[in-house]
Design an enzyme around this catalytic site. Structure first.
Site, short mmCIF file in Angstrom:
data_model
loop_
_atom_site.label_atom_id
_atom_site.label_comp_id
_atom_site.label_asym_id
_atom_site.label_seq_id
_atom_site.Cartn_x
_atom_site.Cartn_y
_atom_site.Cartn_z
N HIS A 102 0.60 -1.27 0.07
CA HIS A 102 0.08 -0.15 0.05
C HIS A 102 0.84 1.27 -0.09
O HIS A 102 0.38 2.38 -0.38
CB HIS A 102 -0.98 -0.10 1.19
CG HIS A 102 -1.96 -1.04 1.12
ND1 HIS A 102 -3.07 -0.93 0.85
CD2 HIS A 102 -2.02 -2.52 1.51
CE1 HIS A 102 -3.86 -1.86 0.70
NE2 HIS A 102 -3.37 -3.09 1.18
N HIS B 183 -6.77 -10.16 7.86
CA HIS B 183 -8.04 -10.01 6.80
C HIS B 183 -9.38 -10.50 7.55
O HIS B 183 -9.21 -11.71 7.85
CB HIS B 183 -7.50 -10.29 5.62
CG HIS B 183 -6.37 -9.46 5.00
ND1 HIS B 183 -6.43 -8.51 4.22
CD2 HIS B 183 -5.01 -10.01 4.94
CE1 HIS B 183 -5.17 -8.03 3.93
NE2 HIS B 183 -4.45 -8.91 4.31
N ASP C 155 -12.27 -5.29 1.19
CA ASP C 155 -11.00 -6.17 1.28
C ASP C 155 -11.74 -7.44 0.96
O ASP C 155 -12.66 -7.89 1.55
CB ASP C 155 -10.66 -6.03 2.54
CG ASP C 155 -9.52 -6.93 2.83
OD1 ASP C 155 -9.02 -7.65 1.86
OD2 ASP C 155 -8.86 -6.83 4.03
#
Length: 554
Positions: free
Chosen positions: A77, A367, A194
């Protein structure tokens, strides 16, 4: 759509691939960018160090780009910023830790003084002419992570960034589900969420659970404990430190990225280690082994990282000692399974004990699993949905999940990189495509290695190279010296003299044929030599080495 008031959403990376997350949002004369990450090369990208996004579209609209907004400090990122800011120097916005890690990168490239970094706290808002960008705290495997809500004239776009819902995070800062819910009640036009763990059922385990496992493992460790984890996982690092301190151990950091990140995290107050509890790797010999913990890089088995160098006895300062206990506190990224397996096998071979995720719960994902994604969909109930962050199959599964939750097929958009999604208050539609792709970084070269160079490297790696050197005299149309044959990665010449002699004979025959017809043009001579040798070698060896004819003329 063109006549309507609309926002353009343009993913320039991060869709259907791991890493390289970057998305542009455009309204009239303003563009903002969320994230600017790298991807790591796969096994076919010989010699490539990093893969960064192609930002041709942003460069062509440079006067419109108002800033880059970062969700968190992971490489996929923020990693491309040192390369991108050299081409497109715009303000960068992010939380304190995220920008602390960015500062470190920009300092290494000697461009920090030329760049504008703006710290935004979770809950903070940046106002531009057409956009209001709101940072919303989320929990993830790195501290100071945020979702970003983009308030536009046509509605709110919520980009979750990478997240999990952890109700007991290490720093006590829980995800701001209240604000996400409030946005949902006010109305969210587009949700970008996500997708990395959409295949996994249930909920992620809290990061705190790892602390209990680590403390139990440390309680029975008789020698040094060497823990390999991601350098960016500061919460994991904190738990390793806490377990070490509980048993009177000093902590040493090994690996460049681990040293850099831990230093930044301590300076900014995200990693708490009492004074006198950190030792340099060189000072470890002053303490008994059962009073030392080493936190190191290399949890993915990378050949040049500290863990692999320790395992294969290539580390300059750390060697495996009796009763050493290694903990691999990470799961293999897809494609790295063989690398890490090789390292674990070597550690066992050298007599060390190794604990990894299959044996003990020493890693949890950062995640969201499926039930957490369902909760976000339920809180936000967006008009339109676009899955992000993940391989193509993850995006597909996330689309299926959204449909099961009641979203209409026509309101869900599984985009490809470079697709332009135009959204108005009433409708959304894919309208065209912009130039995008990957730029390869090889050493100091950025973009000078392309698909043709990679093809040649692959060819060289698989079949090797054969060079033909010959000297000609133009006036007499005759061979003065050679042909000489040089090979690399094809055959061992001393054991293949017969084959080499046959190649020389074929080259001489082809040259004499052309020279006999008064043909002296290099291009024609090289082509005829190359074709004849290629055909012969394939018949004899079933291999196609790269053939380089070199003609010298006197």
């Amino acid at each position: 759509m063109k006549n309507k008031d609309s926002v353009r959403v343009i993913p320039l990376g991060g869709l259907g691939e791991i890493g390289k997350n970057i998305t542009a949002f455009e309204y009239k004369d303003e563009i903002i960018v969320i994230d600017c990450g790298i991807a790591f090369p796969d096994e076919n990208m010989h010699g490539v160090d990093l893969v960064i996004p192609d930002i041709t579209y942003l460069l062509n609209n440079a006067d419109k780009v108002k800033g880059i907004f970062l969700t968190h400090g992971h490489e996929d990122h923020i990693g491309a910023l040192p390369y991108i800011l050299k081409q497109l120097n715009v303000p960068v916005y992010g939380t304190r830790l995220t920008l602390g890690l960015v500062e470190n990168k920009l300092s290494e490239e000697n461009i920090l003084s030329q760049c504008k970094l703006e710290v935004v706290e979770a809950g903070g808002i940046v106002e531009l002419d057409n956009f209001k960008i709101e940072f919303i705290r989320v929990t993830h495997s790195i501290a100071d992570s945020c979702a970003i809500a983009i308030h536009t004239p046509v509605g709110v776009i919520l980009h979750t960034g990478d997240f999990k819902i952890d109700h007991t995070p290490i720093d006590g800062l829980v995800m701001d589900l209240e604000r996400i819910s409030a946005l949902g009640k006010e109305g969210v036009l587009l949700l970008m969420a996500d997708s990395t763990n959409v295949e996994r059922k249930g909920h992620t385990i809290s990061e705190k659970a790892i602390g209990d496992t680590l403390t139990r493992i440390f309680s029975s460790a008789e020698g040094r404990v060497i823990v390999a984890t991601f350098a960016s996982n500061i919460h994991r690092m904190q738990q390793i430190v806490n377990s070490s301190l509980q048993y009177g151990r000093k902590v040493a950091f090994s690996g460049r990225s681990m040293e850099n990140v831990s230093k930044v995290a301590m300076e900014l107050g995200y990693l708490h280690i009492p004074e006198g509890c950190i030792v340099d790797v060189d000072e470890m010999k002053n303490y008994p082994n059962n009073k030392i913990t080493i936190i190191t890089t290399g949890s993915q088995g990378e050949p040049m990282a500290a863990l692999a160098r320790i395992a294969f006895s290539n580390h300059r300062k750390i060697s495996i000692e009796p009763k050493d206990l290694f903990i691999i506190s990470a799961s293999p990224i897809p494609g790295n399974e063989k690398l890490i397996s090789k390292v674990i096998n070597e550690l066992f071979r050298k007599g060390a004990d190794v604990i990894y995720d299959d044996l003990e719960e020493v890693h949890v994902s950062g995640h969201a699993y499926r039930e957490e994604l369902k909760l976000i969909h339920a809180l936000v109930h967006p008009k339109f949905f676009m899955p992000v962050h993940g391989e193509y199959r993850h995006l597909k599964h996330h689309v299926d999940l959204a449909k099961k939750l009641g979203m209409k097929d026509e309101n869900i958009f599984k985009l490809q990189m470079g697709n332009v999604l135009e959204i108005s208050k009433e409708e959304a539609k894919v309208c065209g495509k912009v130039h995008t792709g990957s730029v390869f970084v090889d050493g100091l070269g950025v973009g000078d290695v392309g698909n043709i160079v990679l093809r040649d490297r692959r060819h060289l790696a698989e079949d090797g190279m054969l060079t033909i050197v010959v000297t000609l005299e133009r006036e007499s149309y005759s061979i003065i010296a050679g042909p000489d044959i040089i090979t690399r990665g094809f055959i061992y010449v001393k054991e293949s003299e017969e084959l080499i002699q046959e190649v020389k004979s074929i080259v001489r025959s082809e040259l004499n044929k052309s020279l006999g017809n008064n043909i002296i043009e290099w291009y024609v001579l090289k082509t005829s030599m190359k074709k004849a040798v290629e055909t012969f070698l394939y018949e004899k060896t079933k291999r196609r080495p790269i053939i380089l004819p070199i003609i010298m003329e006197i």
